[in-house]
Scaffold this motif. Sequence first.
Motif, PDB file in Angstrom:
ATOM      1  N   ASN A  27       0.896  -0.859  -0.084  1.00  0.00           N
ATOM      2  CA  ASN A  27       0.227  -0.406  -0.081  1.00  0.00           C
ATOM      3  C   ASN A  27       0.572   1.307  -0.104  1.00  0.00           C
ATOM      4  N   ASN A  28       0.720   2.551  -0.301  1.00  0.00           N
ATOM      5  CA  ASN A  28       0.494   3.346  -0.452  1.00  0.00           C
ATOM      6  C   ASN A  28       0.739   4.224   0.549  1.00  0.00           C
ATOM      7  N   GLY A  29       1.911   4.628   1.931  1.00  0.00           N
ATOM      8  CA  GLY A  29       2.082   4.560   3.085  1.00  0.00           C
ATOM      9  C   GLY A  29       1.876   5.928   3.216  1.00  0.00           C
ATOM     10  N   GLY A  30       2.531   6.652   1.879  1.00  0.00           N
ATOM     11  CA  GLY A  30       2.349   8.711   2.306  1.00  0.00           C
ATOM     12  C   GLY A  30       4.032   9.054   0.909  1.00  0.00           C
ATOM     13  N   SER A  31       3.588  10.279   1.492  1.00  0.00           N
ATOM     14  CA  SER A  31       4.284  11.453   0.785  1.00  0.00           C
ATOM     15  C   SER A  31       4.885  12.352   0.898  1.00  0.00           C
ATOM     16  N   PHE A  32       6.248  12.631   0.409  1.00  0.00           N
ATOM     17  CA  PHE A  32       6.553  13.491   1.458  1.00  0.00           C
ATOM     18  C   PHE A  32       7.781  14.662   0.199  1.00  0.00           C
ATOM     19  N   THR A  33       8.059  15.787   0.243  1.00  0.00           N
ATOM     20  CA  THR A  33       8.835  17.088  -0.686  1.00  0.00           C
ATOM     21  C   THR A  33      10.115  16.966   0.059  1.00  0.00           C
ATOM     22  N   ILE A  34      11.510  17.627  -0.321  1.00  0.00           N
ATOM     23  CA  ILE A  34      12.112  16.868   0.366  1.00  0.00           C
ATOM     24  C   ILE A  34      13.524  18.822  -0.217  1.00  0.00           C
ATOM     25  N   GLU A  35      13.567  19.099   0.399  1.00  0.00           N
ATOM     26  CA  GLU A  35      13.976  20.961   0.518  1.00  0.00           C
ATOM     27  C   GLU A  35      15.299  20.646   1.042  1.00  0.00           C
ATOM     28  N   GLN A  36      16.682  20.948   0.266  1.00  0.00           N
ATOM     29  CA  GLN A  36      17.767  20.690   0.487  1.00  0.00           C
ATOM     30  C   GLN A  36      18.530  22.517   1.236  1.00  0.00           C
ATOM     31  N   LEU A  37      19.098  22.319   2.254  1.00  0.00           N
ATOM     32  CA  LEU A  37      19.481  23.694   2.982  1.00  0.00           C
ATOM     33  C   LEU A  37      20.137  24.019   3.152  1.00  0.00           C
ATOM     34  N   ALA A  38      21.485  22.775   2.914  1.00  0.00           N
ATOM     35  CA  ALA A  38      22.551  23.389   3.185  1.00  0.00           C
ATOM     36  C   ALA A  38      23.634  21.658   3.295  1.00  0.00           C
ATOM     37  N   VAL A  39      25.452  22.190   2.760  1.00  0.00           N
ATOM     38  CA  VAL A  39      25.574  20.881   2.033  1.00  0.00           C
ATOM     39  C   VAL A  39      26.780  21.529   3.635  1.00  0.00           C
ATOM     40  N   ALA A  40      27.561  20.277   3.688  1.00  0.00           N
ATOM     41  CA  ALA A  40      28.920  20.210   4.084  1.00  0.00           C
ATOM     42  C   ALA A  40      29.963  19.496   3.679  1.00  0.00           C
ATOM     43  N   GLU A  41      30.741  20.095   2.995  1.00  0.00           N
ATOM     44  CA  GLU A  41      31.758  19.396   1.852  1.00  0.00           C
ATOM     45  C   GLU A  41      32.849  18.326   2.471  1.00  0.00           C
ATOM     46  N   GLY A  42      32.701  17.012   2.551  1.00  0.00           N
ATOM     47  CA  GLY A  42      33.287  15.959   3.054  1.00  0.00           C
ATOM     48  C   GLY A  42      34.834  16.467   2.570  1.00  0.00           C
ATOM     49  N   GLY A  43      35.946  16.060   3.559  1.00  0.00           N
ATOM     50  CA  GLY A  43      37.305  15.989   3.118  1.00  0.00           C
ATOM     51  C   GLY A  43      37.772  14.321   2.651  1.00  0.00           C
ATOM     52  N   ALA A  44      38.957  14.397   2.445  1.00  0.00           N
ATOM     53  CA  ALA A  44      39.408  13.453   2.352  1.00  0.00           C
ATOM     54  C   ALA A  44      39.527  12.197   3.413  1.00  0.00           C
ATOM     55  N   ALA A  45      39.352  11.611   3.493  1.00  0.00           N
ATOM     56  CA  ALA A  45      39.798  10.523   4.356  1.00  0.00           C
ATOM     57  C   ALA A  45      41.049  10.617   4.473  1.00  0.00           C
ATOM     58  N   ALA A  46      41.008  10.324   6.237  1.00  0.00           N
ATOM     59  CA  ALA A  46      42.809   9.891   6.423  1.00  0.00           C
ATOM     60  C   ALA A  46      42.952   8.566   6.030  1.00  0.00           C
TER      61      ALA A  46
END
Length: 138
Positions: free
Chosen positions: A119-138
């Motif tokens: 069954n369809n349990g629901g739906s939602f919309t998504i907004e992107q608010l901010a991005v934190a760029e990842g760094g190189a893994a140590a």
Amino acid sequence: MTNDDETTREIQRATGADWQAGRHEPRDPEAALITPTLDEMAAVPGATQTQFRVTYERVGRHGGRGGRPAPAPLTVWAIGADGLAEHVLRDVRPYLASRDVEVAVDLEEMRGFIFAGLNNGGSFTIEQLAVAEGGAAA
């Protein structure tokens, strides 16, 4: 059949199909959500994190139907679509009676869907608010 299954069936018989109508305790919108989790970060060290706001249109039988309000928007940091889907699943689980729940997130369309069994349990919309760029893994 387990004792829990018998108890659930007794409750359903005594109170009707909408026995879970008041079950959900809304989360405190001011409460800090520590996201992504340490497990998520450990799986992909240095990954880029994105802050999303999920606005529910409808969740289950009780959230957003028949004049009832949908759950409050969820603001969360996640690593990709799968991480966001996990956070949404934890947030909407109390609204759904089904044990077989899946959440699908489409970051290109900025929409998501909740499936409860077949069954369809629901739906939602998504907004992107901010991005934190990842760094190189140590």
